[in-house]
Scaffold this active site. Structure first.
Site, PDB file in Angstrom:
ATOM      1  N   CYS A   2       0.721  -0.781   0.083  1.00  0.00           N
ATOM      2  CA  CYS A   2       0.076  -0.126   0.290  1.00  0.00           C
ATOM      3  C   CYS A   2       0.805   1.341   0.016  1.00  0.00           C
ATOM      4  CB  CYS A   2      -0.893  -0.003   1.545  1.00  0.00           C
ATOM      5  SG  CYS A   2      -2.033  -1.690   1.443  1.00  0.00           S
ATOM      6  N   ILE A  53      -4.398  -8.234  -0.954  1.00  0.00           N
ATOM      7  CA  ILE A  53      -3.296  -9.138  -0.927  1.00  0.00           C
ATOM      8  C   ILE A  53      -3.718 -10.135  -0.110  1.00  0.00           C
ATOM      9  CG2 ILE A  53      -0.637  -9.620  -0.923  1.00  0.00           C
ATOM     10  CD1 ILE A  53      -0.898  -7.716  -3.355  1.00  0.00           C
ATOM     11  N   GLY A  76       3.060  -3.281   4.234  1.00  0.00           N
ATOM     12  CA  GLY A  76       4.084  -4.299   3.338  1.00  0.00           C
ATOM     13  C   GLY A  76       3.098  -5.313   3.913  1.00  0.00           C
TER      14      GLY A  76
END
Length: 635
Positions: A2, A53, A76
């Protein structure tokens, strides 16, 4: 993966300008095109751009605690989040989502700021604790994910995943930092914690910040460092076995994804090793073939696609390759916009292209970055250790006058075979280990920077030299071993400042998440503790890594000469970029800074174009600096 942004009023609880926060967030749209959310309360604003994700359904940010007293933004992946979640559940914590974002927040609730010691992954996050009136920020151990920040004159603390996000504030001066300019022309990038701007900073890898309301100074502190505690000698086969076990575990831990996942496959040792481990685990778990991608070049001196194809065939990957035009120089302005500050690694061009190719098929890609730093794979390590053997035999009092004189007298023979280019070697031998290594890796040596900069700019530097970056890190190094020391310097400078920056911006420009198993901090710690003679063994870089991989990769893949992601800079600057180069060295944007000696710029360009000298590395730095100035003047 992000982009995050935020504004904190360090002087109290003034209302935050929602439009200013929105501009910050949208400047990073490419980092997270799936969703974009803002959160505001008195004195605080946080924004998030999401590339979904994991936990696609419920992982939205900014994330708030159940009681509303904590707010978190995070960029992350936490690879051990499931184990941490189980540990926290056993302690009585109740989770509302399946996301690693919530794991960070509840880890903070359980262990406070020590939570960073529990996290394994790549991350940059900021957590607001309203009850304690503080913001806690941290960046991952080796600096895979970025974080920029500034304390504005009006008391607002601003942060973001990219420099462009905080530069949306007109209150943030665009005054260039003279020391950062000196660093850039020495290293080819601006090393942490500086940025090119005087009042903007990077949070260094392995560092965190606790910022309390009323704080007038931002004080980052280190929470992790490489150990370099060499362990007792063990049978080599035992080390090889453990290396593969650890590598397999690191790769496996980073294969979780709810979106298509693949890998870069250059045909080099590191990416091939990652693909081999992925393919084996995929086969064991009956997954589909690994998606791999690579780019080749339409020139044999720069093309390694044959080796990528060999690995892809062996492991039956679903391989996608693309041949890139050798003269792919149309990205110069694009790169300046991506990196936000001068960045002179020309391999950013093929990196951009391979990310572009990968994103056509996957959203997450594993890369082999980190192998050279972990296991002393760069050719420059071999040169540095050869020089060190001479240093060990001759005292500095003898070396300095003898080799210093030879270095001054020996011609700079760019045109000659490498064996005859002794000037740099003589100059390095007249220095100690740190100074010699700096001299070897500098893109533009001291003598050339002395000619490049104007007298007025040198006065602004007040005696500062870029070697101070290395000296500061060397003073804090946990080792005195020469090879370990220069590996440590690369982990602190080259790896985060160049390699990881290059990959992060190039990948996120295409909304692609890149994971780096070889830089899992537990693997990095283990590798740092290996004896140096099995890293650089018999003159072979990555000796133990390659020996461990012999059952998995061919001799040609493991032991051929490394080409890297090179591009024909010298030819470009004498040919299709010749006019652009001449325009750049006469550019008002460049000359009006007062930084440069205009006569030397002109001479350097004309010598290169005439092929009497090879100034390609230095001129590429000048070209990218001028492009940075021009592009940002238009912003």
């Amino acid at each position: 993966m992000c982009g995050i942004v935020g504004i904190l009023d360090t002087r109290g609880a003034r209302p935050i300008d929602r439009e200013a926060l929105r501009r910050m967030n949208e400047s990073q749209f490419h980092r997270g095109p799936d969703e974009g959310e803002l959160y505001l309360e008195p004195g605080l604003g946080m924004g998030h751009r999401r590339l979904s994700i994991i936990d696609i359904a419920t992982g939205q940010q900014p994330f708030r605690s159940a009681d509303g007293t904590m707010t978190l933004v995070f960029n992350g992946e936490i690879y051990n989040y499931r184990a941490l979640r189980d540990e926290l559940v056993a302690k009585g914590h109740v989770f509302r989502t399946k996301s690693d974002t919530e794991v960070i927040m509840q880890a903070y609730q359980a262990w406070g700021e020590d939570c960073v010691h529990r996290l394994r992954g790549m991350f940059a996050f900021a957590l607001w604790d309203r009850n304690k009136q503080l913001m806690f920020m941290a960046r991952d151990h080796v600096g895979v994910k970025p974080m920029f920040y500034s304390l504005l004159p009006n008391g607002l603390f601003v942060f973001g995943s990219e420099l462009k996000s905080i530069m949306t504030f007109p209150e943030l001066s665009r005054e260039l930092n003279p020391r950062a300019v000196e660093d850039y022309f020495a290293y080819g990038y601006v090393p942490e914690p500086k940025t090119i701007y005087h009042h903007a900073f990077k949070l260094s890898p392995g560092h965190c910040i606790t910022l309390r309301i009323g704080d007038a100074v931002v004080q980052p502190r280190r929470y992790w460092d490489l150990p370099f505690k060499v362990q007792p000698k063990r049978p080599q086969e035992d080390v090889e076995r453990e290396l593969i076990e650890r590598l397999r575990e690191c790769v496996g831990s980073q294969m979780e994804s709810e979106v298509p996942l693949g890998a870069f496959l250059s045909g080099g040792v590191d990416s091939s090793a990652v693909v081999a481990m992925m393919a084996q685990q995929g086969a064991a778990e009956k997954r589909k073939p690994v998606q791999t991608c690579s780019i080749g070049f339409d020139h044999p001196d720069y093309d390694e696609s044959i080796y990528a194809n060999e690995v892809a065939t062996r492991y039956r990957t679903n391989h996608h390759a693309q041949i890139v035009d050798q003269d792919d120089y149309g990205l110069i302005d694009t790169l300046a916009r991506l990196y936000d500050e001068p960045f002179a690694d020309s391999s950013a061009i093929p990196t951009y292209r391979v990310c572009q190719l990968a994103r056509q098929r996957v959203t997450v890609a594993l890369s082999g970055d980190g192998g050279d730093e972990n296991f002393a794979g760069y050719r420059r390590y071999r040169f540095a250790m050869a020089e060190q053997r001479v240093r060990d035999k001759l005292p500095l009092g003898l070396r300095k006058p003898v080799f210093g004189t030879l270095g001054r007298l020996y011609p700079k023979a760019d045109w000659a075979p490498r064996v005859l280019r002794a000037k740099t070697t003589f100059e390095a031998l007249a220095r100690d280990t740190v100074e010699g290594y700096f001299h070897g890796v500098s893109r533009m040596p001291d003598r050339m920077r002395d000619e490049l900069f104007s007298d007025a700019f040198k006065r602004r530097l007040q005696g500062y030299r870029a070697i101070e970056v290395f000296k500061e890190h060397a003073a804090n190094a946990p080792t005195e071993d020469p090879l370990s020391l220069i590996q440590y310097l690369d982990f602190k400078t080259w790896l985060p400042g160049d390699i990881l920056t290059k990959v992060d911006r190039a990948s996120m420009a295409h909304s692609l998440e890149v994971r780096v198993p070889l830089l899992d901090h537990t693997f990095v710690e283990w590798a740092s503790n290996l004896p140096t003679d099995i890293k650089l063994g018999g003159g072979e870089g990555k000796y133990i890594f390659k020996k461990s991989l012999e059952p998995f990769l061919s001799h040609d893949v493991l032991y051929r000469s490394k080409k890297g992601f090179s591009i024909p800079l010298a030819g470009w600057l004498r040919g299709p970029l010749q006019d652009k180069l001449r325009a750049a060295v006469r550019s008002p944007q460049l000359l009006d800074t007062g930084i440069f000696n205009a006569d030397f710029l002109h001479t350097m360009a004309e010598q290169h174009i005439a092929a009497t000298h090879d100034h390609s590395a230095a001129l590429w730095q000048v070209l990218m600096f001028e492009t940075f100035l021009r592009v940002n003047a238009q912003a």
